[in-house]
Motif scaffolding. Sequence first.
Motif, short mmCIF file in Angstrom:
data_model
loop_
_atom_site.label_atom_id
_atom_site.label_comp_id
_atom_site.label_asym_id
_atom_site.label_seq_id
_atom_site.Cartn_x
_atom_site.Cartn_y
_atom_site.Cartn_z
N ALA A 104 0.83 -1.21 0.00
CA ALA A 104 0.00 0.00 0.00
C ALA A 104 0.86 1.25 0.00
N ASN A 105 1.93 1.24 0.80
CA ASN A 105 2.85 2.36 0.83
C ASN A 105 3.49 2.60 -0.53
N LEU A 106 3.90 1.52 -1.18
CA LEU A 106 4.57 1.68 -2.47
C LEU A 106 3.59 2.15 -3.54
N TRP A 142 10.23 -11.87 -12.89
CA TRP A 142 8.90 -11.78 -13.51
C TRP A 142 7.91 -12.79 -12.94
N HIS A 143 8.43 -13.88 -12.38
CA HIS A 143 7.53 -14.90 -11.83
C HIS A 143 6.67 -14.36 -10.68
N LEU A 144 7.09 -13.24 -10.08
CA LEU A 144 6.33 -12.67 -8.97
C LEU A 144 4.94 -12.20 -9.40
N LEU A 145 4.77 -11.99 -10.70
CA LEU A 145 3.47 -11.50 -11.19
C LEU A 145 2.35 -12.53 -11.04
N GLN A 146 2.70 -13.76 -10.68
CA GLN A 146 1.65 -14.76 -10.41
C GLN A 146 0.97 -14.51 -9.07
N TYR A 147 1.57 -13.62 -8.25
CA TYR A 147 1.02 -13.32 -6.93
C TYR A 147 0.28 -11.98 -6.96
N ALA A 148 -0.90 -11.98 -6.33
CA ALA A 148 -1.80 -10.82 -6.41
C ALA A 148 -1.18 -9.49 -5.99
N PRO A 149 -0.38 -9.42 -4.93
CA PRO A 149 0.18 -8.11 -4.55
C PRO A 149 1.07 -7.52 -5.63
N HIS A 150 1.87 -8.36 -6.27
CA HIS A 150 2.78 -7.86 -7.31
C HIS A 150 2.02 -7.53 -8.59
N LYS A 151 1.05 -8.36 -8.93
CA LYS A 151 0.23 -8.06 -10.10
C LYS A 151 -0.54 -6.77 -9.87
N GLY A 152 -1.03 -6.56 -8.65
CA GLY A 152 -1.72 -5.33 -8.33
C GLY A 152 -0.83 -4.12 -8.44
N ILE A 239 -9.53 -2.46 -5.44
CA ILE A 239 -9.41 -3.91 -5.32
C ILE A 239 -8.47 -4.49 -6.38
N GLU A 240 -8.57 -3.97 -7.60
CA GLU A 240 -7.73 -4.51 -8.68
C GLU A 240 -6.25 -4.22 -8.49
N ILE A 246 -11.70 0.71 -0.43
CA ILE A 246 -12.43 1.85 0.14
C ILE A 246 -12.43 2.98 -0.88
N ASN A 247 -13.62 3.36 -1.35
CA ASN A 247 -13.70 4.35 -2.41
C ASN A 247 -14.90 5.27 -2.23
N ASN A 248 -15.03 6.19 -3.18
CA ASN A 248 -16.14 7.14 -3.17
C ASN A 248 -16.97 6.91 -4.43
#
Length: 281
Positions: A104-106, A142-152, A239-240, A246-248
Amino acid sequence: AVYGNFDGVQTIAEESSTYPGVTHPVYAGGLGFGMKWMMGWMNDTLKYFKVDTLARKHHHHKLSFSMTYAFTENFMLPFSHDEVVHGKSPMLYKMPGDEWQKFANLRALYGYMFTHPGAKLLFMGNEFGDTNEWNFTQSLDWHLLQYAPHKGMQETVKALNFLYRKEPALYHFNFSYEGFEWLDADNSDESIFVFMRKGPKAKDTLVIALNFTPVVRENYKIGVPFKTKWKELFNTDAIEFYGGGINNKGDIVPHLQGYNNQEFSITVDLPPLAVVIFKSK
């Protein structure tokens, strides 16, 4: 000579001194570079983001200070290879907190970077939150993109690039004070910054709110210049992007009460460790 003889080229000074006029024209006594790395911004920004989120109120000035000199040169905001080598750690691990807070910070850091005046430089691997320092002898992870935090994280930077190209307020006055106005630079207790970016037309105006603590700020009041309805245009907590969502939603109707030296105001929710961009409809 370079610009006169070669179309479409750019010269950028990787320069860290306070020598004046690096990007000023040669005929005006400058060195004639097209852009200059904003090293002061980079150092202050990373120092701020490394601080524990609950202690950031004591370092608030590190983020507001850059605007005192942002338009003295044609600045480029650099997160280069120099910041992810020689034991400095990858960008992700410079961030404090647990795993969710680091991401979230990044995301918030990149949101701040892309809404701050100046051109952008983001070294490869930073865009998806690589967990290793850069090593020229091997591929990026690049394999990290299979994980949701990195893809996000990758989707966040992708969306920021799209927004940067689409919204004139984010690029038209990149090197000129006409494109920036503080709405609130002094809310150190809550570690919140709010400013406007402006384009050549009033309808281009964006209001950017930065919340750099892990606390949701509900019903947060922000001054706006127009009576028309506003909408949330971008949110690093989506979310994506692996955010909390949390949004407006829907139209944001301004109040007739002025605020932040503006004629009108809106009330919004600011997600934790996030950057939110609003635009009038």
